[in-house]
Design an enzyme around this catalytic site. Structure first.
Site, short mmCIF file in Angstrom:
data_model
loop_
_atom_site.label_atom_id
_atom_site.label_comp_id
_atom_site.label_asym_id
_atom_site.label_seq_id
_atom_site.Cartn_x
_atom_site.Cartn_y
_atom_site.Cartn_z
N ILE A 238 -51.37 46.58 -23.76
CA ILE A 238 -52.58 47.23 -24.29
C ILE A 238 -53.57 46.15 -24.73
O ILE A 238 -54.51 46.44 -25.47
CB ILE A 238 -52.28 48.18 -25.48
CG1 ILE A 238 -51.57 47.45 -26.62
CG2 ILE A 238 -51.52 49.39 -25.03
CD1 ILE A 238 -51.64 48.20 -27.94
N ARG A 240 -55.32 42.93 -22.82
CA ARG A 240 -56.44 42.70 -21.90
C ARG A 240 -55.87 42.45 -20.52
O ARG A 240 -54.78 41.90 -20.38
CB ARG A 240 -57.23 41.44 -22.30
CG ARG A 240 -58.34 41.68 -23.31
CD ARG A 240 -59.51 42.46 -22.71
NE ARG A 240 -60.58 42.66 -23.66
CZ ARG A 240 -60.64 43.65 -24.55
NH1 ARG A 240 -59.69 44.56 -24.62
NH2 ARG A 240 -61.67 43.74 -25.38
N GLU A 269 -60.40 44.97 -13.99
CA GLU A 269 -60.68 46.39 -14.16
C GLU A 269 -62.20 46.64 -14.12
O GLU A 269 -62.97 45.75 -14.48
CB GLU A 269 -60.08 46.90 -15.49
CG GLU A 269 -60.69 46.30 -16.72
CD GLU A 269 -59.96 46.76 -18.01
OE1 GLU A 269 -58.73 46.63 -18.09
OE2 GLU A 269 -60.67 47.24 -18.91
N HIS A 287 -57.87 52.03 -19.83
CA HIS A 287 -58.39 51.30 -21.01
C HIS A 287 -58.88 52.29 -22.09
O HIS A 287 -60.06 52.29 -22.46
CB HIS A 287 -59.52 50.34 -20.59
CG HIS A 287 -59.71 49.21 -21.56
ND1 HIS A 287 -60.10 47.96 -21.19
CD2 HIS A 287 -59.58 49.17 -22.91
CE1 HIS A 287 -60.22 47.18 -22.26
NE2 HIS A 287 -59.90 47.91 -23.32
C1 GLV Z 1 -60.81 47.39 -26.65
O1 GLV Z 1 -60.21 46.98 -25.72
C2 GLV Z 1 -61.32 46.57 -27.70
O2 GLV Z 1 -61.25 45.33 -27.59
O3 GLV Z 1 -61.84 47.12 -28.68
#
Ligand code: GLV
Length: 332
Positions: A238, A240, A269, A287
């Site tokens: 979760i 990057r 992405e 995302h």
């Molecule tokens: C989402 O990926 C963020 O960095 O807030």
């Protein structure tokens, strides 16, 4: 006096635009057309501030072409779309949107972990495809969450939130790896034990990645690291795109060298590596880890607080390079 001009580079909540319009002359992109570099530069002429999301890259070229710019406020905690060194050199303040998304993102990390370990989406696709004709003893048998070992790479605020959910909610044995060891009171609150990266990869049943992206964290998980993981283990990203070598992961999933993966972020992405789309043992989401309405609103308001605070009173809320600007006396 005319109001200062800002650009809101992507569509956001209309109430946030209305709030910004009380302070600024706002050029908004409510049509949500993705702005390439030339269009971004053109729209930024005469603007002192820009409200960005992770999709707008602010680099030396943009800064050189937009001399009026004073602040770039990102509606994201991650800011790898900013070249912060170039911004500091140009006297432009960078701000991000931390804290307001921590618990929501930790919730999602856990949702993705559970969906992956218990094969939720894979089994739903099977059912929707009309393939469910009878019960069988091993149908979509996955891995346990309660009592298993949770390995977290990147133990910032979101990593700590995931650790607490695992340790206190599911009785998991939590281990973590981070640039620096947490102090004892934080470790106790998370019931988490610091280990080396190799030990974590070898022993965790679920590996969760929550590290910021940088050149140093590029491909934190590649073929060599996947080879260390247990064949029964799950990998959750979760953080990057680029933290995981997606091509190597697709091979490991296809060859069942690990059990499954849950991915919310991807290299390049919104494109997704085509091989990931053809393996069944991966849960793919676009995302959305911070995507609840209250949290996205809080993030948009925090980016707005930064624009208003800095441009009106020189008081940003969550600056990234204020010290660098002050040290060089560079703030515009
Ligand atoms: C989402 O990926 C963020 O960095 O807030």
């Amino acid at each position: 006096m005319p109001k200062p001009k800002i650009l809101v580079a992507r569509a956001i909540f209309p109430e946030v635009i209305a709030r910004l319009e009380k302070h600024f002359e706002v050029d908004s992109n409510q049509a949500d057309k993705l702005l390439g570099k030339p269009e971004l530069i053109a729209r930024l002429q005469g603007k002192v501030g820009v409200f960005t999301t992770g999709s707008e890259r602010i680099d030396a070229d943009v800064l050189a072409a937009c001399p009026d710019l004073k602040i770039c406020a990102n509606m994201a905690v991650g800011y790898n779309n900013f070249d912060v060194a170039a911004m500091s050199a140009a006297g432009v303040l960078a701000t991000n949107a931390p804290d307001v998304l921590t618990e929501t993102t930790a919730d999602f990390g856990f949702a993705l972990l559970m969906a992956t370990a218990r094969r939720v989406t894979e089994s739903e696709h099977y059912l929707r495809a009309g393939q469910w004709t009878k019960w069988s003893f091993d149908m979509f048998a996955g891995s346990d969450i309660h009592g298993s070992t949770l390995g977290i790479i990147g133990m910032g605020r979101i990593g700590q939130g995931i650790a607490k959910r695992g340790a206190h909610g599911f009785g998991m044995n939590v281990i973590y790896h981070n640039r620096s060891k947490l102090d004892a009171s934080l470790e106790a609150a998370c019931k988490a034990r610091y280990v080396g990266k190799e030990e974590l990869l070898r022993t965790a049943d679920h590996v969760v990645l929550v590290v910021p992206y940088s050149a140093a964290s590029h491909h934190t998980i590649g073929a060599a690291e996947l080879a260390l993981m247990k064949p029964t283990a799950n990998l959750i990203n979760i953080a990057r795109g680029g933290i995981v070598d997606d091509a190597a992961l697709a091979v490991a999933l296809r060859e069942r060298r690990i059990a499954a993966a849950g991915l919310d972020v991807f290299e390049g992405e919104p494109k997704v590596h085509p091989d990931l789309l053809t393996v069944p043992n991966v849960v793919l989401t676009p995302h959305i880890a911070s995507a609840t309405v209250p949290t996205r609103l809080a993030m948009a308001n925090l980016a707005s607080d930064n624009l208003i605070g800095y441009l009106e009173q020189n008081k940003p809320v969550t600056p990234l390079n204020a010290a660098e600007l002050a040290a060089k006396n560079l703030a515009k």
